[in-house]
Scaffold this motif. Structure first.
Motif, PDB file in Angstrom:
ATOM      1  N   ILE A 134      25.803  99.851  57.968  1.00 18.07           N
ATOM      2  CA  ILE A 134      26.040  98.647  57.175  1.00 18.07           C
ATOM      3  C   ILE A 134      25.021  97.573  57.531  1.00 18.07           C
ATOM      4  O   ILE A 134      24.431  96.928  56.649  1.00 18.07           O
ATOM      5  N   ALA A 135      24.789  97.375  58.823  1.00 19.21           N
ATOM      6  CA  ALA A 135      23.829  96.365  59.260  1.00 19.21           C
ATOM      7  C   ALA A 135      22.434  96.676  58.746  1.00 19.21           C
ATOM      8  O   ALA A 135      21.687  95.770  58.346  1.00 19.21           O
ATOM      9  N   ALA A 136      22.064  97.952  58.737  1.00 14.96           N
ATOM     10  CA  ALA A 136      20.728  98.323  58.262  1.00 14.96           C
ATOM     11  C   ALA A 136      20.572  97.992  56.780  1.00 14.96           C
ATOM     12  O   ALA A 136      19.518  97.490  56.362  1.00 14.96           O
ATOM     13  N   LEU A 137      21.589  98.262  55.980  1.00  8.69           N
ATOM     14  CA  LEU A 137      21.510  97.914  54.560  1.00  8.69           C
ATOM     15  C   LEU A 137      21.380  96.405  54.383  1.00  8.69           C
ATOM     16  O   LEU A 137      20.553  95.924  53.592  1.00  8.69           O
ATOM     17  N   LEU A 138      22.174  95.636  55.116  1.00 15.18           N
ATOM     18  CA  LEU A 138      22.109  94.182  54.981  1.00 15.18           C
ATOM     19  C   LEU A 138      20.776  93.636  55.482  1.00 15.18           C
ATOM     20  O   LEU A 138      20.245  92.668  54.922  1.00 15.18           O
ATOM     21  N   ASP A 139      20.205  94.263  56.498  1.00 15.29           N
ATOM     22  CA  ASP A 139      18.878  93.861  56.965  1.00 15.29           C
ATOM     23  C   ASP A 139      17.836  94.098  55.879  1.00 15.29           C
ATOM     24  O   ASP A 139      16.942  93.260  55.661  1.00 15.29           O
ATOM     25  N   ARG A 140      17.942  95.233  55.197  1.00 12.40           N
ATOM     26  CA  ARG A 140      16.978  95.543  54.126  1.00 12.40           C
ATOM     27  C   ARG A 140      17.116  94.566  52.969  1.00 12.40           C
ATOM     28  O   ARG A 140      16.129  94.318  52.253  1.00 12.40           O
ATOM     29  N   ARG A 141      18.302  94.025  52.788  1.00 16.62           N
ATOM     30  CA  ARG A 141      18.554  93.110  51.678  1.00 16.62           C
ATOM     31  C   ARG A 141      18.396  91.652  52.096  1.00 16.62           C
ATOM     32  O   ARG A 141      18.829  90.754  51.364  1.00 16.62           O
ATOM     33  N   ALA A 142      17.782  91.406  53.220  1.00 12.55           N
ATOM     34  CA  ALA A 142      17.601  90.026  53.682  1.00 12.55           C
ATOM     35  C   ALA A 142      16.904  89.211  52.598  1.00 12.55           C
ATOM     36  O   ALA A 142      15.915  89.638  52.008  1.00 12.55           O
ATOM     37  N   GLY A 143      17.457  88.038  52.320  1.00 12.09           N
ATOM     38  CA  GLY A 143      16.917  87.203  51.264  1.00 12.09           C
ATOM     39  C   GLY A 143      17.598  87.424  49.934  1.00 12.09           C
ATOM     40  O   GLY A 143      17.428  86.628  49.003  1.00 12.09           O
ATOM     41  N   GLN A 144      18.339  88.511  49.819  1.00 12.43           N
ATOM     42  CA  GLN A 144      19.123  88.794  48.613  1.00 12.43           C
ATOM     43  C   GLN A 144      20.574  88.438  48.899  1.00 12.43           C
ATOM     44  O   GLN A 144      21.094  88.740  49.976  1.00 12.43           O
ATOM     45  N   ARG A 145      21.218  87.788  47.953  1.00 15.76           N
ATOM     46  CA  ARG A 145      22.621  87.432  48.137  1.00 15.76           C
ATOM     47  C   ARG A 145      23.490  88.684  48.162  1.00 15.76           C
ATOM     48  O   ARG A 145      23.433  89.507  47.268  1.00 15.76           O
TER      49      ARG A 145
END
Length: 258
Positions: A134-145
């Motif tokens: 989960i953290a990896a996906l959210l890291d990849r989406r940094a800057g995206q809401r």
């Protein structure tokens, strides 16, 4: 208790199921208590077979709602594949409720007197891979809401006390985001909807919303559906439709309040 070693195959599945991993939909779905599986070598942790069909082992109906919602939205979803009795993915690792010796009124012998080796094994085999993904996906989406939505279910009666709500929306000091759900659900006068029921989110007893939402400054809500309402495919479809309508509202998915 001696440490179990993963043997692969169906008895030791990957610690999570991921749906729509490449989706850019702003909603990120999490279902920590999706499964009741315990590998054979654990001997059901000493509980009866019928206990694995109860809420103490998993959130009845929550996985089906999560899958249906992920399909309707095209949103990414993360589902746990092991029983919450082996390790609860929505508890800080190592707290008493993380690997309970008593769940509701049921003793869990296989969780008594766990040594450091077994604790480390469950953490690296089940807990860390789930949350790292989960953290990896959210890291990849940094800057995206991103909007973190976790799907749970609760029992109509707990320790002899009846619960009147059909659904509860829980939040970690983010009432504006949660109230989008409350307002949408309240449109159906037949529903009994509650805020921060039947539980409240607390950092020492909850994990996904505090860590993946609050700590990242992202909106998050935990949805608790009474499990007698989602035991059938019809109930699952009805709740997925309700929640998808709310989450597809552009005012929520594009400009959510924190």
């Amino acid at each position: 208790m001696a440490r179990a070693e993963p043997e692969g195959g169906a008895d030791w599945p990957a610690p999570l199921e991921v749906l729509n991993p490449d989706s850019n939909h702003p909603v990120v779905l999490i279902c920590e208590h999706a499964a009741n599986h315990i590998p054979t070598s654990y001997g059901r942790l000493g509980v009866a077979p019928d206990d694995l069909e109860r809420h103490i082992a998993y959130d009845i109906g929550a996985a089906a709602v999560t899958r249906a919602l992920a399909q309707r939205l095209g949103a990414p979803a993360f589902l746990g594949t092991y029983s919450r009795l082996l390790v609860d993915l929505n508890r800080p690792f190592g707290v008493p409720t993380s690997m309970p010796v008593l769940s509701e009124a049921t003793r869990i012998p296989g969780n008594e007197a766990l040594d450091d080796t077994e604790l480390a094994f469950r953490r690296r085999t089940i807990f860390d891979p789930f949350h790292d993904a989960i953290a990896a996906l959210l890291d990849r989406r940094a800057g995206q809401r991103s909007l973190i939505v976790t799907i749970h279910s609760f029992t109509p009666v707990f320790l002899g006390v009846a619960r009147p709500w059909h659904v509860g929306i829980l939040h970690d000091h983010q009432p504006a985001f949660a109230r989008h759900f409350l307002a949408g659900l309240a449109a159906d006068p037949a529903l009994v909807v509650g805020e921060n029921v039947p539980y409240v989110i607390e950092r020492d007893s909850d994990y996904a919303i505090p860590v993946h939402a609050s700590d990242r400054g992202l909106p998050g809500a935990l949805i608790e559906i009474r499990n007698d309402l989602i035991r059938t495919s019809e109930g699952v479809d009805a709740w997925a439709a309700r929640l998808a309508t709310i989450l597809d509202d552009l005012s929520l998915t594009r400009r959510p309040a924190a």
